[in-house]
Design a protein around this motif. Structure first.
Motif, PDB file in Angstrom:
ATOM      1  N   ASP A 133       0.867  -1.179   0.000  1.00 31.84           N
ATOM      2  CA  ASP A 133       0.000   0.000   0.000  1.00 31.84           C
ATOM      3  C   ASP A 133       0.902   1.227   0.000  1.00 31.84           C
ATOM      4  N   ASN A 134       0.691   2.119  -0.938  1.00 33.90           N
ATOM      5  CA  ASN A 134       1.600   3.265  -1.072  1.00 33.90           C
ATOM      6  C   ASN A 134       1.300   4.407  -0.110  1.00 33.90           C
ATOM      7  N   GLN A 135       0.325   4.206   0.816  1.00 31.39           N
ATOM      8  CA  GLN A 135       0.060   5.267   1.790  1.00 31.39           C
ATOM      9  C   GLN A 135      -0.431   4.754   3.139  1.00 31.39           C
ATOM     10  N   TYR A 136      -0.168   3.489   3.453  1.00 30.64           N
ATOM     11  CA  TYR A 136      -0.583   2.918   4.735  1.00 30.64           C
ATOM     12  C   TYR A 136       0.037   3.720   5.876  1.00 30.64           C
ATOM     13  N   LEU A 137      -0.780   4.045   6.893  1.00 23.84           N
ATOM     14  CA  LEU A 137      -0.397   4.850   8.051  1.00 23.84           C
ATOM     15  C   LEU A 137       0.141   6.226   7.649  1.00 23.84           C
ATOM     16  N   ASN A 138      -0.367   6.741   6.536  1.00 27.17           N
ATOM     17  CA  ASN A 138       0.005   8.067   6.019  1.00 27.17           C
ATOM     18  C   ASN A 138       1.485   8.199   5.688  1.00 27.17           C
ATOM     19  N   VAL A 139       2.108   7.099   5.331  1.00 32.99           N
ATOM     20  CA  VAL A 139       3.485   7.127   4.840  1.00 32.99           C
ATOM     21  C   VAL A 139       3.408   6.960   3.321  1.00 32.99           C
ATOM     22  N   GLN A 140       3.906   7.940   2.587  1.00 36.32           N
ATOM     23  CA  GLN A 140       3.819   7.944   1.130  1.00 36.32           C
ATOM     24  C   GLN A 140       4.983   7.169   0.527  1.00 36.32           C
ATOM     25  N   ARG A 141       4.710   5.946   0.061  1.00 38.03           N
ATOM     26  CA  ARG A 141       5.739   5.073  -0.498  1.00 38.03           C
ATOM     27  C   ARG A 141       5.759   5.137  -2.019  1.00 38.03           C
ATOM     28  N   THR A 142       6.923   4.848  -2.584  1.00 40.57           N
ATOM     29  CA  THR A 142       7.075   4.782  -4.037  1.00 40.57           C
ATOM     30  C   THR A 142       7.536   3.372  -4.421  1.00 40.57           C
ATOM     31  N   ASP A 143       7.742   3.148  -5.701  1.00 41.09           N
ATOM     32  CA  ASP A 143       8.229   1.848  -6.159  1.00 41.09           C
ATOM     33  C   ASP A 143       9.678   1.591  -5.752  1.00 41.09           C
ATOM     34  N   ASP A 144      10.335   2.549  -5.119  1.00 41.83           N
ATOM     35  CA  ASP A 144      11.680   2.340  -4.577  1.00 41.83           C
ATOM     36  C   ASP A 144      11.635   1.725  -3.182  1.00 41.83           C
ATOM     37  N   LEU A 145      10.448   1.362  -2.712  1.00 44.26           N
ATOM     38  CA  LEU A 145      10.292   0.749  -1.397  1.00 44.26           C
ATOM     39  C   LEU A 145      11.237  -0.445  -1.245  1.00 44.26           C
ATOM     40  N   VAL A 146      11.872  -0.532  -0.087  1.00 46.87           N
ATOM     41  CA  VAL A 146      12.700  -1.671   0.280  1.00 46.87           C
ATOM     42  C   VAL A 146      12.119  -2.252   1.562  1.00 46.87           C
ATOM     43  N   MET A 147      11.784  -3.543   1.522  1.00 50.74           N
ATOM     44  CA  MET A 147      11.252  -4.230   2.694  1.00 50.74           C
ATOM     45  C   MET A 147      12.372  -5.051   3.316  1.00 50.74           C
ATOM     46  N   ILE A 148      12.641  -4.790   4.594  1.00 51.42           N
ATOM     47  CA  ILE A 148      13.753  -5.428   5.294  1.00 51.42           C
ATOM     48  C   ILE A 148      13.190  -6.214   6.472  1.00 51.42           C
ATOM     49  N   GLN A 149      13.445  -7.509   6.483  1.00 51.36           N
ATOM     50  CA  GLN A 149      13.029  -8.351   7.609  1.00 51.36           C
ATOM     51  C   GLN A 149      14.283  -8.934   8.255  1.00 51.36           C
ATOM     52  N   ILE A 150      14.414  -8.703   9.555  1.00 50.62           N
ATOM     53  CA  ILE A 150      15.598  -9.127  10.288  1.00 50.62           C
ATOM     54  C   ILE A 150      15.175 -10.086  11.393  1.00 50.62           C
ATOM     55  N   THR A 151      15.717 -11.293  11.358  1.00 49.51           N
ATOM     56  CA  THR A 151      15.472 -12.269  12.410  1.00 49.51           C
ATOM     57  C   THR A 151      16.655 -12.213  13.373  1.00 49.51           C
ATOM     58  N   VAL A 152      16.354 -12.030  14.660  1.00 52.87           N
ATOM     59  CA  VAL A 152      17.381 -11.920  15.701  1.00 52.87           C
ATOM     60  C   VAL A 152      16.942 -12.696  16.937  1.00 52.87           C
ATOM     61  N   SER A 153      17.903 -12.964  17.811  1.00 54.57           N
ATOM     62  CA  SER A 153      17.559 -13.526  19.120  1.00 54.57           C
ATOM     63  C   SER A 153      16.805 -12.468  19.916  1.00 54.57           C
ATOM     64  N   ASN A 154      15.915 -12.898  20.776  1.00 56.35           N
ATOM     65  CA  ASN A 154      15.059 -11.973  21.536  1.00 56.35           C
ATOM     66  C   ASN A 154      15.784 -11.426  22.770  1.00 56.35           C
TER      67      ASN A 154
END
Length: 127
Positions: A54-75
């Motif tokens: 979604d290019n505006q979820y939570l009023n954050v204006q995203r473009t096609d340059d979006l980078v999704m980063i998921q980091i798995t770490v110990s808690n």
């Protein structure tokens, strides 16, 4: 030992992808006390039909340059460390490779320390 997955639209040059991993690693070293050589990252590139957001979820204006980063770490990190990581990572990525802050989505996945095996079928962190 963070394990990082980076998803982005296809077509970026190798230098751009290297700048992503370097910036993310610097952020982890600075805020999560990760050793410099403790780096395990995967980059996946997607065409438009396989990169859905979604290019505006939570009023954050995203473009096609979006980078999704998921980091798995110990808690083992505090809320303050997590907030510091998010800020540092956005700052680093804004500097190089020049991402807009709005185009950085970070998801932190925490697991128990015994849920890691670094090779040889051994749970090195299990006590």
């Amino acid at each position: 030992m963070p394990f990082t997955r980076i998803a982005l639209r296809g077509g970026k040059p190798a230098e751009y992808r290297k700048a992503l991993t370097d910036s993310i690693q610097r952020s982890l070293v600075a805020t999560f006390n990760v050793p410099k050589d403790d780096i395990f990252m995967l980059i996946t590139e997607h065409d438009a039909s396989n990169f859905v957001y979604d290019n505006q979820y939570l009023n954050v204006q995203r473009t096609d340059d979006l980078v999704m980063i998921q980091i798995t770490v110990s808690n083992t990190r505090t809320l303050e460390q997590k907030k510091a990581l998010y800020k540092r990572m956005v700052d680093e990525l804004a500097e190089s490779p020049g991402l807009r802050r709005e185009d950085v989505l970070i998801n932190l996945v925490e697991v128990l320390k015994e849920n890691w095996s670094f090779g040889n079928g051994i749970a090195q962190y299990a006590v």
